[in-house]
Design a protein around this motif. Structure first.
Motif, PDB file in Angstrom:
ATOM      1  N   GLY A 178       0.814  -1.251  -0.057  1.00  0.00           N
ATOM      2  CA  GLY A 178       0.174  -0.009   0.022  1.00  0.00           C
ATOM      3  C   GLY A 178       0.809   1.329  -0.004  1.00  0.00           C
ATOM      4  N   LYS A 179       2.161   1.128  -0.423  1.00  0.00           N
ATOM      5  CA  LYS A 179       2.883   2.537  -0.332  1.00  0.00           C
ATOM      6  C   LYS A 179       3.401   2.612  -1.902  1.00  0.00           C
ATOM      7  N   LEU A 180       3.495   3.904  -2.159  1.00  0.00           N
ATOM      8  CA  LEU A 180       3.762   4.235  -3.700  1.00  0.00           C
ATOM      9  C   LEU A 180       4.707   5.447  -3.567  1.00  0.00           C
ATOM     10  N   ALA A 181       5.889   5.292  -3.984  1.00  0.00           N
ATOM     11  CA  ALA A 181       6.921   6.428  -3.995  1.00  0.00           C
ATOM     12  C   ALA A 181       7.012   6.812  -5.513  1.00  0.00           C
ATOM     13  N   SER A 182       6.589   8.201  -5.711  1.00  0.00           N
ATOM     14  CA  SER A 182       6.450   8.463  -7.243  1.00  0.00           C
ATOM     15  C   SER A 182       7.871   9.427  -7.195  1.00  0.00           C
ATOM     16  N   VAL A 183       8.560   8.824  -8.579  1.00  0.00           N
ATOM     17  CA  VAL A 183      10.043   9.632  -8.701  1.00  0.00           C
ATOM     18  C   VAL A 183       9.867  10.791  -9.639  1.00  0.00           C
ATOM     19  N   THR A 184      10.367  12.030  -9.074  1.00  0.00           N
ATOM     20  CA  THR A 184      10.111  13.239  -9.887  1.00  0.00           C
ATOM     21  C   THR A 184      11.505  13.924  -9.818  1.00  0.00           C
ATOM     22  N   LYS A 185      11.338  15.057 -10.326  1.00  0.00           N
ATOM     23  CA  LYS A 185      12.442  16.052 -10.381  1.00  0.00           C
ATOM     24  C   LYS A 185      11.888  17.541 -10.613  1.00  0.00           C
TER      25      LYS A 185
END
Ligand code: IPM
Ligand code: MN
Length: 347
Positions: A178-185
Motif C-alpha cells: 500500500g505504499k507508492l513512491a513517485s519519482v520526480t525532479k
C-alpha cells in the motif's frame, strides 16, 4: 492442455548462456505442470546484424506478435556494432511496438545473498516507464562535425503515457503493502515533471488506500541506499527508472540477481522478459554468467501467463540454491553449477 508459444531471443554475449539455462528450468517446471511451452528461437543479435545489415528482419515485429511471450537474453556487442544501433534495432522497438509500457524490476535479497548494505529487510518493486519519456528517440543533430554542432534530444511525456504508468504503480502498491513512491525532479524540470506530479496527485484521489509520496530522483537514489526498507513500490520515468534499477540491482547483490518484465498490461501484444545485466561480451561463453536473473525473469513470465504456481516453484528453487550457498558470490560458481542446483531443487 494449455500450450504457450514462447519466442526465445538469446541475443548477444551471455544472453545466450543465461537463456539456455532459463529454458532448461522452464522445460523442467512445465513437464511437472499441466501446461506446455513451445519455444521458437530467433538468432536476432549483433552477429545477425553483421551478416544481414539489420538486427531483425523487417517483419520481425509482425512475427513476434503471434507469440504468447518473449524471453530475451541481452542485446549488444559494442566492439562490433554501436549500442545506439543495436538497441534501437531490436530491444527498444520491441518494447515500443508492443506497448510494453510497464518495466517491472523487483529488488530484494535472495536468501543467502549478502548484498553491500547493512539493511537486509527490503523488498522494492520498481516500475519503470518503458516506452516514452527521455528515451522517446525524438531529436536530431545539425552542423555535425563543426564547432557549431548542436544535438537535441527531446523528452516526450504524454498524458496517456504518464497516467497509465502511474496507475499501474498505484495498482501494484494496492496489491502489495500500500505504499507508492513517485519519482520526480519537478524542482528542476518544470514542464515534464510538474506534469508527472500533477497526474500523481490526480490519481491519488482515486486510490485513498495507497499512501503516495513524491521523491526527487536524487533523494530517491540516497534513500535506496540509506533506507531501502522504507520503500514498497517505486514508479519512475524511463531514464530515472533505468538508473534507479541498476542501483536496485547493486543493493540486491549485483546484476546477476536483477530480473525484469516488460509488460503490456492490456495484453494487446506479447510481453517480454529479460535479465537486466546485458550481454557482458568479455565473459561470454565462459560458463561464468549468473543465470539467476534470467531464471527469475522466466518465473515472472510464467506468472504473467497465468501459471503463478509454476512461477512460485521456480522462485522456491532459486531460493533453495542460494540458501545452500550456490550462485551467491559473483563470479564464483559456474553457470552450469547454478543451473543444476536450481533444477535439482525442482525435484
Ligand atoms: C536496461 C538497459 C537498456 C535500457 C539499454 C541497453 C537501452 O540498460 O534494460 O535497463 O536502458 O532500457
Ligand atoms: Mn539499464
Amino acid at each position: 492442455m494449455e500450450t504457450y508459444s514462447i519466442a526465445l531471443i538469446p541475443g548477444d554475449g551471455i544472453g545466450q548462456d543465461v537463456t539456455a539455462a532459463a529454458w532448461q528450468v522452464l522445460e523442467k517446471v512445465s513437464a511437472q505442470s499441466s501446461f506446455a511451452l513451445k519455444a521458437t528461437t530467433f538468432p536476432w543479435s549483433c552477429a545477425y546484424y553483421k551478416e544481414t545489415g539489420a538486427m531483425m528482419p523487417s517483419d520481425g515485429i509482425a512475427t513476434l506478435r503471434g507469440f504468447d511471450a518473449i524471453l530475451l537474453g541481452a542485446v549488444g556487442w559494442p566492439a562490433e556494432v554501436p549500442d545506439s544501433v543495436s538497441l534501437h534495432g531490436l530491444l527498444l522497438p520491441i518494447r515500443k511496438a508492443f506497448v510494453q509500457y510497464a518495466n517491472i524490476r523487483p529488488h530484494r535479497l535472495l536468501p543467502g545473498v549478502e548484498g553491500p548494505l547493512k539493511a537486509r529487510a527490503f523488498d522494492i518493486l520498481c516500475i519503470r516507464e518503458n516506452t516514452e519519456g527521455e528515451y522517446s528517440g525524438a531529436g536530431g543533430r545539425v552542423h555535425q562535425g563543426t564547432a557549431d554542432e548542436v544535438a537535441v534530444e527531446t523528452s516526450i511525456f504524454t498524458r496517456t503515457g504518464v497516467e497509465r504508468i502511474l496507475r499501474f504503480g498505484f495498482e501494484q502498491a494496492r496489491a502489495r503493502r500500500g505504499k507508492l513512491a513517485s519519482v520526480t525532479k519537478s524542482n528542476a524540470q518544470k514542464y515534464s515533471m510538474v506534469f508527472w506530479d500533477e497526474i500523481t496527485e490526480q490519481l491519488a484521489a482515486e486510490y485513498p488506500d495507497v499512501a503516495v509520496t513524491s521523491y526527487h530522483i536524487d533523494a530517491m537514489a540516497a534513500r535506496m541506499v540509506m533506507a531501502p526498507e522504507s520503500l514498497d513500490v517505486v514508479v519512475a520515468s524511463n531514464l530515472f527508472g533505468d538508473i534507479l534499477t541498476d542501483l536496485g540491482a547493486a543493493i540486491q547483490g549485483g546484476l546477476g540477481f536483477a530480473a525484469s518484465a516488460n509488460i503490456n498490461p492490456d495484453r494487446s501484444a506479447p510481453s517480454m522478459f529479460e535479465p537486466v545485466h546485458g550481454s557482458a561480451p568479455d565473459i561470454a561463453h565462459l560458463d561464468v554468467a549468473n543465470p539467476i536473473a534470467a531464471i527469475w525473469s522466466a518465473a515472472m513470465m510464467l506468472e504473467h501467463l497465468g501459471e503463478s504456481a509454476a512461477g512460485e516453484r521456480i522462485m522456491a528453487a532459486i531460493a533453495a540454491a542460494t540458501s545452500a550457498g550456490i550462485g551467491i558470490v559473483p563470479g564464483r560458481d559456474r553457470t552450469e553449477t547454478i543451473t543444476a542446483a536450481v533444477l535439482a531443487a525442482l525435484d
